[in-house]
Design a protein around this motif. Structure first.
Motif, PDB file in Angstrom:
ATOM      1  N   MET A  84       0.843  -1.176   0.000  1.00  0.00           N
ATOM      2  CA  MET A  84       0.000   0.000   0.000  1.00  0.00           C
ATOM      3  C   MET A  84       0.883   1.233   0.000  1.00  0.00           C
ATOM      4  O   MET A  84       1.959   1.227   0.595  1.00  0.00           O
ATOM      5  CB  MET A  84      -0.939  -0.007   1.201  1.00  0.00           C
ATOM      6  CG  MET A  84      -0.278   0.210   2.533  1.00  0.00           C
ATOM      7  SD  MET A  84      -1.511   0.233   3.844  1.00  0.00           S
ATOM      8  CE  MET A  84      -0.415   0.321   5.239  1.00  0.00           C
ATOM      9  N   LEU A  85       0.445   2.270  -0.681  1.00  0.00           N
ATOM     10  CA  LEU A  85       1.226   3.495  -0.768  1.00  0.00           C
ATOM     11  C   LEU A  85       0.728   4.528   0.232  1.00  0.00           C
ATOM     12  O   LEU A  85      -0.475   4.788   0.321  1.00  0.00           O
ATOM     13  CB  LEU A  85       1.158   4.085  -2.167  1.00  0.00           C
ATOM     14  CG  LEU A  85       1.941   3.338  -3.237  1.00  0.00           C
ATOM     15  CD1 LEU A  85       1.745   4.014  -4.587  1.00  0.00           C
ATOM     16  CD2 LEU A  85       3.410   3.253  -2.890  1.00  0.00           C
ATOM     17  N   ILE A  86       1.676   5.100   0.966  1.00  0.00           N
ATOM     18  CA  ILE A  86       1.426   6.170   1.925  1.00  0.00           C
ATOM     19  C   ILE A  86       2.132   7.403   1.386  1.00  0.00           C
ATOM     20  O   ILE A  86       3.276   7.325   0.931  1.00  0.00           O
ATOM     21  CB  ILE A  86       2.017   5.808   3.316  1.00  0.00           C
ATOM     22  CG1 ILE A  86       1.458   4.496   3.837  1.00  0.00           C
ATOM     23  CG2 ILE A  86       1.815   6.946   4.304  1.00  0.00           C
ATOM     24  CD1 ILE A  86      -0.026   4.442   3.965  1.00  0.00           C
ATOM     25  N   ARG A  87       1.507   8.555   1.443  1.00  0.00           N
ATOM     26  CA  ARG A  87       2.115   9.807   1.000  1.00  0.00           C
ATOM     27  C   ARG A  87       2.768  10.464   2.209  1.00  0.00           C
ATOM     28  O   ARG A  87       2.090  10.796   3.177  1.00  0.00           O
ATOM     29  CB  ARG A  87       1.054  10.722   0.413  1.00  0.00           C
ATOM     30  CG  ARG A  87       1.600  12.012  -0.133  1.00  0.00           C
ATOM     31  CD  ARG A  87       2.593  11.705  -1.173  1.00  0.00           C
ATOM     32  NE  ARG A  87       2.536  12.644  -2.251  1.00  0.00           N
ATOM     33  CZ  ARG A  87       3.351  12.574  -3.263  1.00  0.00           C
ATOM     34  NH1 ARG A  87       4.236  11.622  -3.324  1.00  0.00           N
ATOM     35  NH2 ARG A  87       3.290  13.430  -4.229  1.00  0.00           N
ATOM     36  N   LEU A  88       4.092  10.609   2.177  1.00  0.00           N
ATOM     37  CA  LEU A  88       4.844  11.198   3.278  1.00  0.00           C
ATOM     38  C   LEU A  88       5.225  12.627   2.929  1.00  0.00           C
ATOM     39  O   LEU A  88       5.762  12.888   1.849  1.00  0.00           O
ATOM     40  CB  LEU A  88       6.108  10.383   3.560  1.00  0.00           C
ATOM     41  CG  LEU A  88       7.006  10.953   4.654  1.00  0.00           C
ATOM     42  CD1 LEU A  88       6.338  10.817   6.022  1.00  0.00           C
ATOM     43  CD2 LEU A  88       8.352  10.261   4.652  1.00  0.00           C
ATOM     44  N   LYS A  89       4.951  13.551   3.857  1.00  0.00           N
ATOM     45  CA  LYS A  89       5.334  14.949   3.707  1.00  0.00           C
ATOM     46  C   LYS A  89       6.239  15.319   4.881  1.00  0.00           C
ATOM     47  O   LYS A  89       5.760  15.568   5.976  1.00  0.00           O
ATOM     48  CB  LYS A  89       4.094  15.844   3.686  1.00  0.00           C
ATOM     49  CG  LYS A  89       3.225  15.636   2.474  1.00  0.00           C
ATOM     50  CD  LYS A  89       2.095  16.629   2.468  1.00  0.00           C
ATOM     51  CE  LYS A  89       1.363  16.566   1.141  1.00  0.00           C
ATOM     52  NZ  LYS A  89       0.391  17.645   1.030  1.00  0.00           N
ATOM     53  N   PRO A  90       7.557  15.320   4.660  1.00  0.00           N
ATOM     54  CA  PRO A  90       8.482  15.701   5.724  1.00  0.00           C
ATOM     55  C   PRO A  90       8.679  17.219   5.786  1.00  0.00           C
ATOM     56  O   PRO A  90       8.646  17.891   4.755  1.00  0.00           O
ATOM     57  CB  PRO A  90       9.785  15.006   5.344  1.00  0.00           C
ATOM     58  CG  PRO A  90       9.641  14.585   3.928  1.00  0.00           C
ATOM     59  CD  PRO A  90       8.224  14.757   3.512  1.00  0.00           C
ATOM     60  N   PHE A  91       8.878  17.724   6.998  1.00  0.00           N
ATOM     61  CA  PHE A  91       9.100  19.152   7.212  1.00  0.00           C
ATOM     62  C   PHE A  91      10.304  19.346   8.128  1.00  0.00           C
ATOM     63  O   PHE A  91      10.748  18.426   8.803  1.00  0.00           O
ATOM     64  CB  PHE A  91       7.861  19.807   7.844  1.00  0.00           C
ATOM     65  CG  PHE A  91       6.655  19.772   6.957  1.00  0.00           C
ATOM     66  CD1 PHE A  91       6.435  20.760   6.017  1.00  0.00           C
ATOM     67  CD2 PHE A  91       5.742  18.735   7.065  1.00  0.00           C
ATOM     68  CE1 PHE A  91       5.327  20.729   5.191  1.00  0.00           C
ATOM     69  CE2 PHE A  91       4.617  18.691   6.246  1.00  0.00           C
ATOM     70  CZ  PHE A  91       4.417  19.698   5.304  1.00  0.00           C
ATOM     71  N   GLY A  92      10.797  20.581   8.173  1.00  0.00           N
ATOM     72  CA  GLY A  92      11.906  20.926   9.055  1.00  0.00           C
ATOM     73  C   GLY A  92      13.132  20.075   8.788  1.00  0.00           C
ATOM     74  O   GLY A  92      13.521  19.869   7.642  1.00  0.00           O
ATOM     75  N   ARG A  93      13.732  19.562   9.851  1.00  0.00           N
ATOM     76  CA  ARG A  93      14.977  18.799   9.715  1.00  0.00           C
ATOM     77  C   ARG A  93      14.804  17.494   8.944  1.00  0.00           C
ATOM     78  O   ARG A  93      15.788  16.891   8.532  1.00  0.00           O
ATOM     79  CB  ARG A  93      15.570  18.526  11.094  1.00  0.00           C
ATOM     80  CG  ARG A  93      14.758  17.552  11.931  1.00  0.00           C
ATOM     81  CD  ARG A  93      15.430  17.287  13.269  1.00  0.00           C
ATOM     82  NE  ARG A  93      14.726  16.297  14.043  1.00  0.00           N
ATOM     83  CZ  ARG A  93      14.116  16.535  15.186  1.00  0.00           C
ATOM     84  NH1 ARG A  93      14.129  17.738  15.714  1.00  0.00           N
ATOM     85  NH2 ARG A  93      13.496  15.562  15.826  1.00  0.00           N
ATOM     86  N   PHE A  94      13.572  17.057   8.751  1.00  0.00           N
ATOM     87  CA  PHE A  94      13.330  15.810   8.017  1.00  0.00           C
ATOM     88  C   PHE A  94      13.322  16.023   6.502  1.00  0.00           C
ATOM     89  O   PHE A  94      13.424  15.079   5.736  1.00  0.00           O
ATOM     90  CB  PHE A  94      12.012  15.165   8.459  1.00  0.00           C
ATOM     91  CG  PHE A  94      12.005  14.815   9.911  1.00  0.00           C
ATOM     92  CD1 PHE A  94      12.827  13.822  10.401  1.00  0.00           C
ATOM     93  CD2 PHE A  94      11.197  15.497  10.808  1.00  0.00           C
ATOM     94  CE1 PHE A  94      12.843  13.507  11.749  1.00  0.00           C
ATOM     95  CE2 PHE A  94      11.199  15.187  12.144  1.00  0.00           C
ATOM     96  CZ  PHE A  94      12.022  14.194  12.626  1.00  0.00           C
TER      97      PHE A  94
END
Length: 92
Positions: free
Chosen positions: A1-11
């Protein structure tokens, strides 16, 4: 299954702006974090504390809701979920 990841800041530097993560059906927030932390020791240290727990300054939002208000790291993920990963914002 595909998950949409949105990293912010230091990630954002190690993970980019957005990415799809392919996880097995029935995966949880914990499974996603383990997958991400396996990409580098630096990323592992940014997600987990010395005791192996998710650091207090790490926030995970699943479809706009904080993971601690859902089920913590046991929160189940489903196809198409959007997960935001960001550090706490502090300062004045």
């Amino acid at each position: 299954m595909l998950i949409r990841l949105k990293p912010f800041g230091r990630f954002r530097a190690p993970l980019g702006e957005e990415m799809d993560v392919d996880l097995p059906a029935g995966s949880s927030v914990s499974d996603l974090l383990v997958r991400l932390s396996s990409l580098s020791s630096d990323l592992h240290a940014q997600i987990y504390d010395a005791g192996g727990e998710v650091r207090e300054d790490v926030h995970v939002m699943v479809n706009g809701r904080h993971f601690l208000s859902l089920g913590g790291t046991s929160t189940p993920l489903e196809e198409g979920d959007e997960v935001a990963l960001f550090p706490a914002v502090v300062g004045g």
